[in-house]
Design an enzyme around this catalytic site. Sequence first.
Site, PDB file in Angstrom:
ATOM      1  N   GLU A   1      -3.737  -9.994   3.417  1.00 24.26           N
ATOM      2  CA  GLU A   1      -4.773  -9.646   4.411  1.00 24.26           C
ATOM      3  C   GLU A   1      -5.910 -10.657   4.472  1.00 24.26           C
ATOM      4  OE1 GLU A   1      -3.186  -7.518   2.547  1.00 24.26           O
ATOM      5  OE2 GLU A   1      -2.836  -5.641   3.631  1.00 24.26           O
TER       6      GLU A   1
ATOM      7  N   GLU B   1       0.830  -1.211   0.000  1.00 24.16           N
ATOM      8  CA  GLU B   1       0.000   0.000   0.000  1.00 24.16           C
ATOM      9  C   GLU B   1       0.866   1.263   0.000  1.00 24.16           C
ATOM     10  OE1 GLU B   1      -2.433  -1.441   3.394  1.00 24.16           O
ATOM     11  OE2 GLU B   1      -4.124  -0.999   2.068  1.00 24.16           O
TER      12      GLU B   1
END
Length: 664
Positions: free
Chosen positions: A137, A115
């Site tokens: 995730e 990210e």
Amino acid sequence: MITYSRDDDGIVTLTLDDPGQSANTMNATYVAAMSAAVDRLHAERDTVTGVIVTSAKKTFFAGGDLPSMARATPEDAPALFKLLSTIKGDFRRLETYGRPVVAAINGAALGGGLEVALACHHRIALDTPGTRLGFPEVTLGLLPGAGGVTRTVRMLGLAPALTTWLLTGRRYRPADALAHGLVDALASTPAEMLTQAREWILANPDAAQPWDREGYRIPGGLPAAQLPAYPATLRKQLKGASLPAPEKILATAVEGAQVDFETAQVIETRHLITLLTGRIAKNMIGALFFDMRAVNGGLARPAVEVPPATRVAVLGAGMMGAGIAQACAKAGLPVVVKDVTPELAARAAGPGITTTADVADLAGCDVVIEAVFEDPALKRDVFAEVLPVVAPDALLASNTSTLPITGLAEGVSRPGDFIGMHFFSPVGKMPLLEIVVGARTSDAAVARAFDLGRRIGKTPIVVNDGRGFFTSRVIGTFIDEAIGMLAEGVPAPSIEHAALQAGYPTGPLALADEVSLTLVQRIRRQFEAASDSYERLPSHELVDAMVDKHDRPGRSSGRGFYAYGEEKRTGLWDGLVSLATPEGRSVPLADLRDRFLFAEALDAQRCLAEGVLRTAEDGNIGSILGIGYPAWTGGVLRFADQHDDFRGRAAELAARYGDRFAPV
Ligand code: NAI
């Protein structure tokens, strides 16, 4: 944590380097440092040409701060919202800075790390063998909530973002990330990467994110007619299971794609907070981060110094032997594989592997891993044959999946060096190794087997000897439960469906065919032989009938609970109905689901009580990695611990379905 340095060209390098930590994560130190760095960039904007974001660690950035995430409660929601808004706000200030920002990805960039990189205008990845990029995730019950969903969808388009990156949790090599369009360039050395970054900055003074440019559209567009189909497609992919993380990832992506960037970010934050403060993410982080770290870190490894393996002998070049040999060779260990003829042995050939039918070629091996047929007499003979040839203190391991190690060890002259190293099929893919400690196995042997397992990249659990050890025993319990349902007259499709809905990767009847009913029968007979009070169940009659009367032992014969054609299942065997008791019985779906989850959890608790399991961590990891216990539970023992009323529900099931459900 972030070093800020500006060169003569006005290029600022932000180097992430969390002091005292082996990797950078999104902890409080990072958040404060990133805010300060971005503040300074903005203050000094007039003298800045561009920015390079890189790291001083071996990896680029490891991702979210899992220990603090694991503690989040619903009361923390406002604070979490504030924290995530700060992290995202700083990313946004970076990507709208008005100067080119380049991520120089010097090593793995996973989750939050990726990210960080996506908030830059241009990504260059160092193409080293260990570098991986991905969003793990979903495997922890979370979603990439620092802009990961929002930006990946806007970069790649809705369907590729979801099916390649967000919903899979897969970790890609830099070249694959390049092909998918999530990185822009590769470099082969750190110096080349930095040169490329500088050149790109100087050539792109007006860099901006695509979504901040006039007329931007999401790649592939958003065909309105397709949007409603997404949830149904996901449901199909999850085989009917209801799992919050994939559902929230989908919702974040689909909702976020239809609104502006800032609104999409808020949607993403809200969905992440729901996951973070819920139980399933805690279970998954507990197992796949904390338990995993403890197990791989040597929780169950005796603290003794042992020499590392230098040369491995594998006995048997069948499916398992070949897989084990390849795994060892891949880790750089010389391997010699022996089978009864050179032709049979040659099936295990590959780089770094010598194959032979001559036992003399095993001279000097300091590890023996036996993977011949599951026959105790044969196993005793092959060890007797190789012992005089191999190193005098060689570790002697058997890959048996059912035969008690203590009994096998009686056949060798050095029982202290004898141990079980139970690999799973296919060896190259399955991450678990079950190390089985016999009554006379030495601590040094356990440590050597453990170190070898780690060296070849496996997660080694250590269990004490017992019938079926831990994994084969508990998977047998799962299969027995399904077969019991069949005997009660529950339709086979309902049985399979209930398990898939509970989150198991494969229906138990399909699984029984894979492992073979002969094996299920053999483990159960060992139990029967060992105890007068062993509960005889209708499932046992049914297995015996399948194997002995109907000659349907499973997939390898092409006949089991399923019928097979050309290696593929063609449908359930139409004779199954005749095996059920004529009265039949209607069992509610919730009971079917719980019978699977509880039967295994109770058996795992018994394994712990009997000392077959030495630690709960081993049980949780072994159940998820080895036998398909649903990962959302956080493992078979955590399921029992975290259930609102485990004992009460077990007692209820015991009253309805039998004493095997009685609380332990
Ligand atoms: P397999 O039948 O594919 O291979 C056995 C091999 O042993 C054959 O190539 C055979 O020629 C060879 N062999 C027989 N006598 C020998 C001798 N005297 N010297 C050297 N080689 C000899 O069997 P598979 O599936 O590879 O299983 C091997 C062992 O691994 C068994 O103990 C099994 O229980 C265990 N295991 C199997 C798993 C599976 O999924 N198939 C999983 C975990 C363990």
